[in-house]
Design an enzyme around this catalytic site. Structure first.
Site: not given
Length: 284
Positions: A243, A91, A84, A240, A217, A172, A82, A128
């Site tokens: 997702n 992020e 971020d 982390d 992913k 990502s 990943d 977002r």
């Protein structure tokens, strides 16, 4: 003799008191010593729980994992990671929002999604992005130039993976503005990410094309494994947040990196304190 190793790592070195405490808890001495304050030690011992390793990280500042004695990096064919808060320290959307004066609103949604409280990543990303409508493309460039930093040990991990013959995948829920450059800079074999919709130099608040969520992913790992000619069980996936659970679930080895509790609970291993090069030491 157990075929499980407890491998403990601390970049600043393991002090004698910590060594004694861990050896007492495991009922055996470490397999080998590396000077007065070794950075890496191995015990042949029964597997320990994730909760135990959480406690060790909190109390002694160490990273620990249950590692099969015969396992090595060369047993794998693909490293998927990943971006971020994993490959990089931030992020990216939150940083764009910060430059635009909108960080609190955007970061609150990011955190809820990472903790798994917003189950639908598409929803969290859409919310977002809507907040960032009208932000100039120049601010995205500024974030890349001024704020993007690799996580400690990232380059060591990637170099070790390549040396062991693995292909590398950057996948990502962030954006191609960042992943495309990181792919070129760091030599990734594959990269997938979302694409900003930009009109007249400003974000429209929408995302172009399919959104890179957990299912995407997972499919990216399967697709790359198929191209390489290996099974997903020969992939390592590092992430982390919630997702990342999709790709971590299909990979043979999953690693939570400074991860949220929901990820640590499901990961094979978790790096709680150190850098990404911890994974190299565990597989060394």
């Amino acid at each position: 003799m157990p075929d499980n190793l407890i491998i403990v790592r601390k970049a600043s070195g393991l002090d004698p008191d910590t060594l004694h405490t861990l050896s007492t808890a495991l009922g055996t001495a470490p397999e080998r010593m590396g000077g007065e304050r070794p950075t890496l030690l191995r015990w042949q011992a029964a597997p320990q729980s994730s909760a135990t390793f959480d406690a060790w990280a909190e109390e002694y500042g160490v990273d620990a994992a249950n590692v099969p004695a015969s396992l090595s990096l060369a047993d794998f064919r693909l490293l998927a990671i990943d971006m971020d808060s994993t490959l990089v320290t931030m992020e990216t959307l939150d940083e764009i929002a910060d430059v635009a004066g909108l960080k609190a609103e955007v970061a609150a949604i990011t955190e809820a999604a990472m903790r798994g409280e917003i189950r639908d990543f598409t929803e969290s990303l859409t919310r977002r992005m809507a907040l960032l409508q009208g932000v100039g493309e120049d601010l995205i460039e500024r974030v890349y130039r001024e704020r993007l930093h690799l996580s400690p040990g990232a380059e060591v991990l990637l170099a070790a993976a390549r040396a062991a013959g693995l292909k590398t995948l950057l996948v990502s829920g962030g954006f191609t503005h960042f992943t495309d450059r990181l792919k070129e800079q760091l030599g990734f074999d594959y990269a997938f990410a979302n694409q900003f919709d930009i009109v007249d130099g400003r974000l429209t608040g929408r995302v172009l094309g399919p959104i890179v969520d957990g299912a995407f992913k997972a499919q990216a790992v399967r697709q790359c494994c198929a191209e390489i000619g290996c099974a997903p069980s020969q992939a390592i996936a590092i992430g982390d947040g919630a997702n990342d659970l999709g790709m971590m679930g299909v990979a043979g080895l999953s690693v939570g990196y400074h991860a949220k509790p929901v990820v640590r609970a499901q990961a094979t291993w978790s790096v709680r304190v150190g850098g990404l090069d911890t994974v190299v030491d565990w597989l060394g």
